[in-house]
Design a protein around this motif. Structure first.
Motif, PDB file in Angstrom:
ATOM      1  N   THR A  94      72.359  30.461  64.100  1.00 49.41           N
ATOM      2  CA  THR A  94      72.394  29.062  64.526  1.00 49.41           C
ATOM      3  C   THR A  94      71.296  28.254  63.826  1.00 49.41           C
ATOM      4  O   THR A  94      71.548  27.136  63.360  1.00 49.41           O
ATOM      5  CB  THR A  94      72.235  28.958  66.058  1.00 49.41           C
ATOM      6  N   ILE A  95      70.109  28.814  63.743  1.00 50.33           N
ATOM      7  CA  ILE A  95      69.012  28.136  63.038  1.00 50.33           C
ATOM      8  C   ILE A  95      69.374  27.935  61.571  1.00 50.33           C
ATOM      9  O   ILE A  95      69.145  26.859  61.013  1.00 50.33           O
ATOM     10  CB  ILE A  95      67.698  28.936  63.169  1.00 50.33           C
ATOM     11  N   PHE A  96      69.955  28.961  60.961  1.00 49.27           N
ATOM     12  CA  PHE A  96      70.368  28.855  59.553  1.00 49.27           C
ATOM     13  C   PHE A  96      71.358  27.707  59.368  1.00 49.27           C
ATOM     14  O   PHE A  96      71.228  26.908  58.448  1.00 49.27           O
ATOM     15  CB  PHE A  96      70.978  30.172  59.067  1.00 49.27           C
ATOM     16  N   ILE A  97      72.318  27.622  60.265  1.00 50.84           N
ATOM     17  CA  ILE A  97      73.335  26.566  60.138  1.00 50.84           C
ATOM     18  C   ILE A  97      72.743  25.188  60.432  1.00 50.84           C
ATOM     19  O   ILE A  97      72.913  24.254  59.645  1.00 50.84           O
ATOM     20  CB  ILE A  97      74.537  26.863  61.065  1.00 50.84           C
ATOM     21  N   LEU A  98      72.047  25.057  61.569  1.00 51.26           N
ATOM     22  CA  LEU A  98      71.549  23.740  61.975  1.00 51.26           C
ATOM     23  C   LEU A  98      70.413  23.221  61.098  1.00 51.26           C
ATOM     24  O   LEU A  98      70.448  22.081  60.648  1.00 51.26           O
ATOM     25  CB  LEU A  98      71.085  23.781  63.439  1.00 51.26           C
ATOM     26  N   ARG A  99      69.396  24.061  60.880  1.00 52.54           N
ATOM     27  CA  ARG A  99      68.221  23.601  60.136  1.00 52.54           C
ATOM     28  C   ARG A  99      68.403  23.718  58.627  1.00 52.54           C
ATOM     29  O   ARG A  99      68.187  22.759  57.898  1.00 52.54           O
ATOM     30  CB  ARG A  99      66.982  24.375  60.575  1.00 52.54           C
ATOM     31  N   ALA A 104      68.676  20.332  56.387  1.00 53.01           N
ATOM     32  CA  ALA A 104      68.045  20.335  55.063  1.00 53.01           C
ATOM     33  C   ALA A 104      68.963  19.788  53.975  1.00 53.01           C
ATOM     34  O   ALA A 104      68.471  19.251  52.972  1.00 53.01           O
ATOM     35  CB  ALA A 104      67.593  21.747  54.687  1.00 53.01           C
ATOM     36  N   ASN A 105      70.269  19.898  54.146  1.00 54.33           N
ATOM     37  CA  ASN A 105      71.170  19.411  53.102  1.00 54.33           C
ATOM     38  C   ASN A 105      71.744  18.024  53.382  1.00 54.33           C
ATOM     39  O   ASN A 105      71.910  17.233  52.462  1.00 54.33           O
ATOM     40  CB  ASN A 105      72.319  20.403  52.888  1.00 54.33           C
ATOM     41  N   ALA A 106      72.039  17.713  54.632  1.00 58.39           N
ATOM     42  CA  ALA A 106      72.683  16.441  54.945  1.00 58.39           C
ATOM     43  C   ALA A 106      71.711  15.386  55.466  1.00 58.39           C
ATOM     44  O   ALA A 106      71.749  14.238  55.034  1.00 58.39           O
ATOM     45  CB  ALA A 106      73.796  16.665  55.969  1.00 58.39           C
ATOM     46  N   ILE A 107      70.840  15.757  56.377  1.00 60.41           N
ATOM     47  CA  ILE A 107      69.967  14.774  57.014  1.00 60.41           C
ATOM     48  C   ILE A 107      68.697  14.539  56.214  1.00 60.41           C
ATOM     49  O   ILE A 107      68.277  13.403  56.013  1.00 60.41           O
ATOM     50  CB  ILE A 107      69.630  15.218  58.456  1.00 60.41           C
ATOM     51  N   GLU A 108      68.079  15.606  55.759  1.00 61.45           N
ATOM     52  CA  GLU A 108      66.801  15.509  55.034  1.00 61.45           C
ATOM     53  C   GLU A 108      66.890  16.329  53.739  1.00 61.45           C
ATOM     54  O   GLU A 108      66.265  17.379  53.609  1.00 61.45           O
ATOM     55  CB  GLU A 108      65.683  16.039  55.937  1.00 61.45           C
ATOM     56  N   PRO A 109      67.665  15.820  52.747  1.00 61.24           N
ATOM     57  CA  PRO A 109      67.857  16.609  51.521  1.00 61.24           C
ATOM     58  C   PRO A 109      66.570  16.817  50.709  1.00 61.24           C
ATOM     59  O   PRO A 109      66.500  17.736  49.901  1.00 61.24           O
ATOM     60  CB  PRO A 109      68.895  15.815  50.729  1.00 61.24           C
ATOM     61  N   GLN A 110      65.555  16.025  50.933  1.00 63.09           N
ATOM     62  CA  GLN A 110      64.281  16.175  50.226  1.00 63.09           C
ATOM     63  C   GLN A 110      63.263  16.967  51.048  1.00 63.09           C
ATOM     64  O   GLN A 110      62.058  16.846  50.836  1.00 63.09           O
ATOM     65  CB  GLN A 110      63.714  14.788  49.880  1.00 63.09           C
ATOM     66  N   MET A 111      63.740  17.792  51.975  1.00 64.25           N
ATOM     67  CA  MET A 111      62.866  18.524  52.884  1.00 64.25           C
ATOM     68  C   MET A 111      61.856  19.394  52.125  1.00 64.25           C
ATOM     69  O   MET A 111      60.659  19.364  52.422  1.00 64.25           O
ATOM     70  CB  MET A 111      63.702  19.388  53.825  1.00 64.25           C
ATOM     71  N   ALA A 112      62.317  20.155  51.163  1.00 62.66           N
ATOM     72  CA  ALA A 112      61.419  21.049  50.418  1.00 62.66           C
ATOM     73  C   ALA A 112      60.379  20.247  49.641  1.00 62.66           C
ATOM     74  O   ALA A 112      59.188  20.603  49.630  1.00 62.66           O
ATOM     75  CB  ALA A 112      62.210  21.945  49.479  1.00 62.66           C
TER      76      ALA A 112
END
Length: 190
Positions: A94-99, A104-112
């Motif tokens: 669930t963490i892998f899917i949600l976070r 990380a890909n849709a909401i905050e794509p510049q997370m890294a």
């Protein structure tokens, strides 16, 4: 009745795993925003300890206790390990899917990139505040090490992801056994 209890443990473990995963994903997202908003290496380190270790372990312990109570308050070591492993595995998924995928890909794509910038900025401020040359060299070395780590993270192959998944499953199994040892409650005391 034992077969029914085993089934109940697995179903409750799955449900609790989904909820635990959602809660821990939210905790890690909160830590991300905390980390990018503060500019102190000490605050980032303290936050990492708090949000990466203390909160998740405390929350997981509460979920284990709740899971045990939902299946009747008693379970053997094997039943506890099974239920907790299912809960932890589903939580990890669930963490892998949600976070890692949605956030990380849709909401905050510049997370890294934002994480890297926040950490480098905090280390640079720490470096500037010190007067000792050896501490400045140490901070420079940490910054270079961090740069390499972020570069390596960009080029993860499918094989490395599968290997990481295997290691995660082994780690979750061992962690489940440890938690089961703490939270088992035999119906017939020895």
């Amino acid at each position: 009745m034992s077969a029914q209890l085993e089934r109940t443990i697995k179903i409750r473990g799955l449900i609790k795993g989904l909820i635990l995963g959602a809660v821990l994903a939210v905790v890690s997202i909160i830590y991300f925003y905390f980390m990018v908003s503060v500019a102190s290496a000490v605050a980032i380190t303290a936050g990492a300890i708090l949000f990466t270790y203390i909160f998740p372990i405390a929350i997981a312990a509460l979920f284990c206790i709740n899971l045990r109570s939902k299946v009747g308050g008693y379970w053997t070591m094997r039943q506890a390990a099974t239920g907790i492993f299912i809960m932890f595995f589903i939580s990890n998924l669930t963490i892998f899917i949600l976070r890692d995928q949605i956030f990380a890909n849709a909401i905050e794509p510049q997370m890294a990139q934002k994480t890297k910038t926040a950490m480098v900025t905090a280390l640079n401020k720490l470096k500037e505040s010190t007067t000792k040359p050896e501490e400045k060299k140490e901070a420079d070395a940490k910054i270079q090490e961090m740069e390499k780590s972020f570069q390596t993270g960009k080029s993860i192959t499918i094989g490395q992801q599968i290997q990481s998944l295997g290691i995660s499953i082994i780690f979750l199994f061992v962690l489940s056994i440890i938690f089961a040892a703490f939270f088992k409650r035999d119906p017939f005391p020895e």
